[in-house]
Write a protein that holds these residues in place. Structure first.
Motif: not given
Length: 479
Positions: A400-408, A390-396, A424-436
């Motif tokens: 193992g070898t599987q990368r994941f990103v959690i959006l809250t 909840n305090n980190n709404p984007v967590y990567a 992915i660096v930001t999310s508002d619950g409907r749209v996420a944005a990447d670092k580019n």
């Protein structure tokens, strides 16, 4: 169902439930006769050290009847002469069913003498101590469990009879939860409503949301807590949604694997406070949190059901995102009080456990929710404190070898995706944005970029910390 929950609570508190055996007089009398007939024969305790044989079972089970002739010194002598390490687990299982306080006192004395431990009448402490000792699964223990529990429900005998060699878990960790088979009734092909017709729900009510091939469904916690399982066809796929109220786990499984469809139900038993399922065809017991058989003929066959994602969110949020969703109807075919917060109210209100586990891990409160991650083909598991998310709404992260990103999102709902090489660096619950600066539309199945690229969803679910840690003692914790 209310009576079932109260019965479970009573059992956990150590109440006497010998009333279950009122209709088992014939079985009990047979056991008494067998024990009495054998009492005159000399007993060599050493010869019984490696098994819990028919006479042991008869002697112990005979004590469950209120008419048991425990005053006969021969019966006491038989029990004392034969009581060894093989008696510990069976004695703990029957203790709360023994009516006569004199018999209970004698059994406790034998337990103290054999183990060197003294936990009084606190069966949870006795069980925890035993589970942290080397496993002991003597021949005849599976027969004891079959003979004992089929007095409660004749179907229970099939779970255990001749299954000591087909168990991948400790049989002494399989505890009765206080209900008969499907005593907590699963919802089979339940009636669903359109979102606009679900006027019984408030926007703040908690729902478990799923999506399969564009078919959106919502299962209110207030209903599912009374049933703990549903089976249905969603998006053309046969599934079972399993909710273990004790350990807070909601998991959606595909019930067809390699061409075989498994018809699952609620066994009435628990493993480390997590409900065990059973399948109709073989009566094998299944570990709910792992989706695999652990006792019975299906064990050792490399069977592990595929699990899907479940979103824990509010009804208002879910229907705003998915106005086409269907939702459970109150017409379940059962009479229950489906008001919000009624089922298991007392249990959810404290951090106390109804059934304990072998472990005590205080890094989080027992019932603190964690996001639980495990991926097929990848070693290990991860538990992430939902307060942290909840305090980190984007967590990567990586497992193992599987990368994941959690959006809250703002309701605390979590969604997990495979980001590939995208950050992915930001999310508002409907749209996420990447670092580019690229944007990604969030859906239940995937993240979709403006240029058509897709990042697939990964399976996950929530659980209470103690329940997940009991199933995966070496799990990585993020908090």
């Amino acid at each position: 169902m209310k009576n079932s929950i109260l019965l479970t609570t009573a059992l956990a508190a150590g109440a006497l439930l010998s009333i279950v055996f009122v209709n088992a007089n014939a079985q009990t009398n047979t056991a008494i006769s067998a024990a009495t007939a054998s009492a005159a024969a000399p007993v060599n305790p050493v010869s019984n050290a490696a098994s819990f044989d028919a006479l042991d079972r008869a002697l112990l089970l005979a004590l469950l009847d209120r008419s048991a002739a425990f005053g006969d010194p021969e019966i006491r002598n038989q029990i004392s002469a034969r009581f060894d390490a093989t008696w510990v687990a069976p004695t703990l299982e029957v203790f709360n069913f023994v009516y006569d306080p004199t018999i209970r006192k004698h059994l406790l004395n034998e337990l103290r003498h054999e183990t060197g431990q003294d936990f009084g009448t606190n069966m949870n402490d006795w069980f925890r101590w035993m589970w942290n000792e080397p496993a002991l699964n003597p021949p005849g223990y599976d027969a004891f469990k079959a003979e004992f529990y089929e007095r409660i429900d004749p179907r229970f005998g099939k779970y255990f009879r001749d299954r000591g060699e087909t168990s991948t878990i400790r049989l002494d960790e399989v505890r009765w939860g206080g209900v008969r088979q499907d005593g907590i009734p699963p919802l089979r092909n339940p009636k669903m409503l359109k979102a606009l017709d679900a006027d019984y729900l408030d926007d703040e009510d908690v729902v478990f949301g799923i999506e399969v091939n564009g078919d959106f469904r919502a299962y209110p916690k207030r209903i599912l807590a009374w049933h703990e399982m549903f089976t249905d066809t969603v998006g053309g796929v046969d599934v079972a949604g399993v909710y273990c109220t004790l350990c807070g786990t909601v998991i959606l499984y595909d019930t067809t694997l390699n061409g075989t469809d498994y018809d699952l139900g609620t066994s009435g038993f628990l493993l480390r406070s997590n409900k065990l399922m059973y399948d109709q065809a073989t009566q094998s017991l299944w570990n709910t949190i792992k989706g695999e058989p652990v006792v019975g003929p299906l064990t050792g066959k490399d069977i592990a059901l595929n699990h899907r994602s479940v979103v824990t969110t509010t009804w208002g949020k879910w229907k705003s995102l998915h106005p086409q969703t269907q939702v459970l109807s109150l017409k379940t075919g059962h009479r229950r009080n489906y008001d919000e917060g009624v089922a298991y109210h007392d249990y959810f209100a404290t951090d106390a456990l109804m059934f304990n586990t072998p472990f005590q891990d205080s890094r989080l409160a027992n019932k603190q929710e964690v996001l639980a991650l495990r991926f097929k083909g990848q070693p290990g598991s991860i538990a992430i404190d939902t307060d942290y998310l909840n305090n980190n709404p984007v967590y990567a992260g990586t497992l193992g070898t599987q990368r994941f990103v959690i959006l809250t999102d703002e309701t605390g709902a979590n969604r997990v995706y495979d980001p590939g090489t995208v950050e992915i660096v930001t999310s508002d619950g409907r749209v996420a944005a990447d670092k580019n600066g690229g944007t990604w539309k969030i859906s239940e199945a995937r993240l979709t970029a403006e240029d058509g690229r897709e990042l697939k969803r990964l399976p996950y679910h929530r659980a209470f910390w103690f329940g997940w840690q009991a199933a995966y003692p070496n799990t990585t914790l993020v908090k």
